[in-house]
Design a protein around this motif. Structure first.
Motif, PDB file in Angstrom:
ATOM      1  N   TYR A 178     -10.383   6.369   3.063  1.00 38.97           N
ATOM      2  CA  TYR A 178      -9.198   7.135   3.450  1.00 38.97           C
ATOM      3  C   TYR A 178      -7.946   6.598   2.765  1.00 38.97           C
ATOM      4  O   TYR A 178      -7.036   7.367   2.430  1.00 38.97           O
ATOM      5  CB  TYR A 178      -9.023   7.102   4.966  1.00 38.97           C
ATOM      6  CG  TYR A 178      -7.967   8.064   5.451  1.00 38.97           C
ATOM      7  CD1 TYR A 178      -8.069   9.424   5.172  1.00 38.97           C
ATOM      8  CD2 TYR A 178      -6.866   7.614   6.168  1.00 38.97           C
ATOM      9  CE1 TYR A 178      -7.098  10.303   5.598  1.00 38.97           C
ATOM     10  CE2 TYR A 178      -5.898   8.493   6.603  1.00 38.97           C
ATOM     11  CZ  TYR A 178      -6.021   9.840   6.317  1.00 38.97           C
ATOM     12  OH  TYR A 178      -5.049  10.710   6.743  1.00 38.97           O
ATOM     13  N   LEU A 179      -7.872   5.291   2.534  1.00 39.03           N
ATOM     14  CA  LEU A 179      -6.746   4.725   1.798  1.00 39.03           C
ATOM     15  C   LEU A 179      -6.692   5.282   0.376  1.00 39.03           C
ATOM     16  O   LEU A 179      -5.599   5.585  -0.141  1.00 39.03           O
ATOM     17  CB  LEU A 179      -6.843   3.196   1.762  1.00 39.03           C
ATOM     18  CG  LEU A 179      -6.417   2.451   3.024  1.00 39.03           C
ATOM     19  CD1 LEU A 179      -6.777   0.982   2.925  1.00 39.03           C
ATOM     20  CD2 LEU A 179      -4.922   2.624   3.256  1.00 39.03           C
ATOM     21  N   ARG A 180      -7.829   5.423  -0.260  1.00 36.24           N
ATOM     22  CA  ARG A 180      -7.875   6.012  -1.603  1.00 36.24           C
ATOM     23  C   ARG A 180      -7.380   7.453  -1.571  1.00 36.24           C
ATOM     24  O   ARG A 180      -6.645   7.890  -2.460  1.00 36.24           O
ATOM     25  CB  ARG A 180      -9.302   5.950  -2.155  1.00 36.24           C
ATOM     26  CG  ARG A 180      -9.774   4.531  -2.482  1.00 36.24           C
ATOM     27  CD  ARG A 180     -11.172   4.525  -3.055  1.00 36.24           C
ATOM     28  NE  ARG A 180     -11.224   5.287  -4.307  1.00 36.24           N
ATOM     29  CZ  ARG A 180     -12.365   5.549  -4.945  1.00 36.24           C
ATOM     30  NH1 ARG A 180     -13.515   5.128  -4.447  1.00 36.24           N
ATOM     31  NH2 ARG A 180     -12.339   6.225  -6.060  1.00 36.24           N
ATOM     32  N   PHE A 181      -7.777   8.174  -0.536  1.00 31.56           N
ATOM     33  CA  PHE A 181      -7.315   9.564  -0.399  1.00 31.56           C
ATOM     34  C   PHE A 181      -5.799   9.622  -0.232  1.00 31.56           C
ATOM     35  O   PHE A 181      -5.122  10.452  -0.846  1.00 31.56           O
ATOM     36  CB  PHE A 181      -8.008  10.224   0.796  1.00 31.56           C
ATOM     37  CG  PHE A 181      -7.389  11.531   1.213  1.00 31.56           C
ATOM     38  CD1 PHE A 181      -7.609  12.684   0.472  1.00 31.56           C
ATOM     39  CD2 PHE A 181      -6.587  11.606   2.342  1.00 31.56           C
ATOM     40  CE1 PHE A 181      -7.028  13.895   0.850  1.00 31.56           C
ATOM     41  CE2 PHE A 181      -6.011  12.794   2.735  1.00 31.56           C
ATOM     42  CZ  PHE A 181      -6.242  13.948   1.981  1.00 31.56           C
ATOM     43  N   LEU A 182      -5.239   8.736   0.608  1.00 28.51           N
ATOM     44  CA  LEU A 182      -3.789   8.724   0.830  1.00 28.51           C
ATOM     45  C   LEU A 182      -3.049   8.354  -0.453  1.00 28.51           C
ATOM     46  O   LEU A 182      -1.992   8.925  -0.753  1.00 28.51           O
ATOM     47  CB  LEU A 182      -3.437   7.742   1.947  1.00 28.51           C
ATOM     48  CG  LEU A 182      -3.871   8.125   3.368  1.00 28.51           C
ATOM     49  CD1 LEU A 182      -3.539   7.012   4.342  1.00 28.51           C
ATOM     50  CD2 LEU A 182      -3.208   9.427   3.808  1.00 28.51           C
TER      51      LEU A 182
ATOM     52  N   SER B 130      -3.076  11.311  -2.826  1.00 27.95           N
ATOM     53  CA  SER B 130      -2.180  12.392  -2.398  1.00 27.95           C
ATOM     54  C   SER B 130      -0.753  11.911  -2.158  1.00 27.95           C
ATOM     55  O   SER B 130       0.078  12.666  -1.660  1.00 27.95           O
ATOM     56  CB  SER B 130      -2.724  13.041  -1.124  1.00 27.95           C
ATOM     57  OG  SER B 130      -2.909  12.071  -0.097  1.00 27.95           O
ATOM     58  N   GLU B 131      -0.466  10.639  -2.497  1.00 28.73           N
ATOM     59  CA  GLU B 131       0.869  10.042  -2.408  1.00 28.73           C
ATOM     60  C   GLU B 131       1.446  10.142  -0.989  1.00 28.73           C
ATOM     61  O   GLU B 131       2.604  10.498  -0.785  1.00 28.73           O
ATOM     62  CB  GLU B 131       1.822  10.701  -3.411  1.00 28.73           C
ATOM     63  CG  GLU B 131       1.379  10.499  -4.864  1.00 28.73           C
ATOM     64  CD  GLU B 131       2.346  11.116  -5.854  1.00 28.73           C
ATOM     65  OE1 GLU B 131       3.282  11.824  -5.410  1.00 28.73           O
ATOM     66  OE2 GLU B 131       2.180  10.879  -7.063  1.00 28.73           O
ATOM     67  N   GLN B 132       0.616   9.810  -0.003  1.00 29.42           N
ATOM     68  CA  GLN B 132       1.053   9.791   1.380  1.00 29.42           C
ATOM     69  C   GLN B 132       1.195   8.347   1.859  1.00 29.42           C
ATOM     70  O   GLN B 132       0.653   7.426   1.254  1.00 29.42           O
ATOM     71  CB  GLN B 132       0.035  10.529   2.269  1.00 29.42           C
ATOM     72  CG  GLN B 132      -0.141  11.994   1.919  1.00 29.42           C
ATOM     73  CD  GLN B 132      -1.126  12.665   2.855  1.00 29.42           C
ATOM     74  OE1 GLN B 132      -0.972  12.644   4.069  1.00 29.42           O
ATOM     75  NE2 GLN B 132      -2.163  13.272   2.290  1.00 29.42           N
ATOM     76  N   ASP B 133       1.938   8.187   2.971  1.00 36.16           N
ATOM     77  CA  ASP B 133       2.167   6.855   3.524  1.00 36.16           C
ATOM     78  C   ASP B 133       0.856   6.284   4.061  1.00 36.16           C
ATOM     79  O   ASP B 133       0.200   6.895   4.907  1.00 36.16           O
ATOM     80  CB  ASP B 133       3.203   6.931   4.644  1.00 36.16           C
ATOM     81  CG  ASP B 133       3.447   5.578   5.293  1.00 36.16           C
ATOM     82  OD1 ASP B 133       3.336   4.563   4.574  1.00 36.16           O
ATOM     83  OD2 ASP B 133       3.743   5.537   6.507  1.00 36.16           O
ATOM     84  N   SER B 134       0.480   5.127   3.584  1.00 33.28           N
ATOM     85  CA  SER B 134      -0.781   4.501   4.005  1.00 33.28           C
ATOM     86  C   SER B 134      -0.543   3.215   4.790  1.00 33.28           C
ATOM     87  O   SER B 134      -1.483   2.449   5.013  1.00 33.28           O
ATOM     88  CB  SER B 134      -1.655   4.200   2.778  1.00 33.28           C
ATOM     89  OG  SER B 134      -0.997   3.292   1.898  1.00 33.28           O
TER      90      SER B 134
ATOM     91  N   LEU C 191       4.750  -2.790   9.448  1.00 32.18           N
ATOM     92  CA  LEU C 191       4.962  -1.350   9.482  1.00 32.18           C
ATOM     93  C   LEU C 191       6.441  -0.980   9.366  1.00 32.18           C
ATOM     94  O   LEU C 191       6.792  -0.010   8.686  1.00 32.18           O
ATOM     95  CB  LEU C 191       4.394  -0.772  10.786  1.00 32.18           C
ATOM     96  CG  LEU C 191       2.868  -0.831  10.942  1.00 32.18           C
ATOM     97  CD1 LEU C 191       2.449  -0.352  12.325  1.00 32.18           C
ATOM     98  CD2 LEU C 191       2.191   0.007   9.871  1.00 32.18           C
ATOM     99  N   LEU C 192       7.304  -1.764  10.006  1.00 33.76           N
ATOM    100  CA  LEU C 192       8.726  -1.405  10.043  1.00 33.76           C
ATOM    101  C   LEU C 192       9.481  -1.849   8.796  1.00 33.76           C
ATOM    102  O   LEU C 192      10.371  -1.134   8.313  1.00 33.76           O
ATOM    103  CB  LEU C 192       9.383  -2.021  11.284  1.00 33.76           C
ATOM    104  CG  LEU C 192       8.945  -1.444  12.635  1.00 33.76           C
ATOM    105  CD1 LEU C 192       9.590  -2.220  13.772  1.00 33.76           C
ATOM    106  CD2 LEU C 192       9.321   0.036  12.742  1.00 33.76           C
TER     107      LEU C 192
END
Length: 353
Positions: A250-254, A257-261, A324-325
């Motif tokens: 799923y990290l590879r997918f994110l 797709s240039e999404q926050d991982s 995370l922050l």
């Protein structure tokens, strides 16, 4: 020395198993009490809630494993200390380092058990638990098999091989029937919910007639479905409960797709560190025992271990939130708390030695 190592290892393993046997039923009662608010929704009654809690326990056992190992090591080795066996070992010339290695041998077995539990059993039972609860509460017929997620949608049967944590679907098969005859078979690489309907991408569709089959390929199409995306979201296991290979995929997918991982990076590194935590907790327990092996009761040692476990949990969660922050390196956030506790334990062991 091999006999002594096995003796120490078995003490650690037995203490950890006793701790888990005491903690898990108690935790199950609290979870079941929390589920009582949801009972009575469609077919979700007491028996369904009890089965849901039972199937969820492997995930909680995996999460409790480091703390249970710390308390279990204190219980197992503490029994040896209370009978002055640790003192006798040291008087016979057994070094503190040798005692630590013997205890860590048991920790290695427990770390492997935790790895098998977290990567094999827990994700499987947790997914089945969520499917059971969702199916009972929604009234929809939902099944999870080795071939993915199955559901019935009016006159169609849907098979989804992968439900992503943001309720996106991948590798979808839709079989539409007219009576008992298959009329359309559709395969889509991906789907997401938009404007009250599903959007399918990279579609291969076959229209099946009485005596012919017509195939077509579409880049994008709409799919009007009764399946609520909220229903899929509650079926998705939290990041920290996914197996390492699932998180990596799923990290590879994110990334593609240039999404926050960020949350998944933290969960991934946390899963990698988890077996090391089991060993670190055993290492931390040794100074608590040897620091006052004869002058302090076993109950006080166990209480000290619980306080150390709570402190570790709070510090670990703090570094997780910092990652995370404020964009802290997830690997550093995962490795720093156990490394800090191990260094403190080393310092105490040097003073005891």
């Amino acid at each position: 020395m091999k006999i002594l190592d096995r003796y120490l290892a078995m003490a650690v393993i037995a203490g950890t198993l006793i701790t888990l046997a005491a903690l898990l039923p108690l935790l199950g009662i609290f979870i079941l009490a929390d589920e009582m608010d949801n009972m009575g929704t469609n077919a979700y009654g007491f028996s369904a809630a009890l089965l849901y809690v039972t199937l969820s326990l492997p995930r909680y056992a995996y999460q409790l494993f480091p703390i249970a190992t710390l308390i279990g090591a204190l219980v197992g080795l503490g029994m040896l200390a209370s009978r002055s066996e640790l003192v006798a070992m040291r008087a016979a010339g057994v070094s503190i380092g040798r005692i630590v290695l013997g205890a860590l041998a048991g920790g290695l077995v427990l770390a492997i058990a935790a790895l098998l539990l977290g990567e094999g059993l827990a994700p499987l039972t947790d997914q089945r638990a969520l499917a059971l609860r969702t199916s009972a509460q929604s009234g929809q017929d939902i099944q999870i098999t080795e071939h993915g997620f199955w559901a019935r949608d009016d006159n169609a049967f849907i098979n989804v091989r992968q439900v992503l944590p943001d309720a996106r679907l991948r590798d979808i098969v839709i079989l539409e029937l007219e009576g008992t005859r298959l009329i359309t078979a559709t395969h889509a690489r991906e789907a997401h919910y938009e404007s009250d309907r599903w959007i399918l991408k990279d579609i291969s569709r076959s229209h099946i007639g009485e005596d012919s089959v017509r195939a077509e390929h579409l880049a994008r199409d709409r799919w009007q479905s009764l399946i609520d995306p909220a229903l899929l979201k509650v079926m998705v296991v939290e990041p920290h409960s996914l197996p390492i290979w699932g998180l990596w995929r799923y990290l590879r997918f994110l990334d593609e797709s240039e999404q926050d991982s960020g949350p998944y990076q933290v969960a991934f590194w946390g899963k990698l560190v988890h077996p090391i935590l089991v060993l670190a907790m055993i290492f931390i327990s040794i100074p608590v025992l040897l620091g006052s092996a004869r002058s302090t009761g076993l109950g006080i040692k166990i209480f000290a271990g619980i306080l150390i476990g709570i402190a570790f949990y709070l510090i670990n969660r703090t570094f997780t939130y910092l990652a995370l922050l404020y964009g802290l390196d997830p690997a550093l956030a995962a490795f720093f708390p156990p490394a800090m506790f191990v260094l403190i334990a080393l310092w105490i062991l040097r003073r005891v030695g």
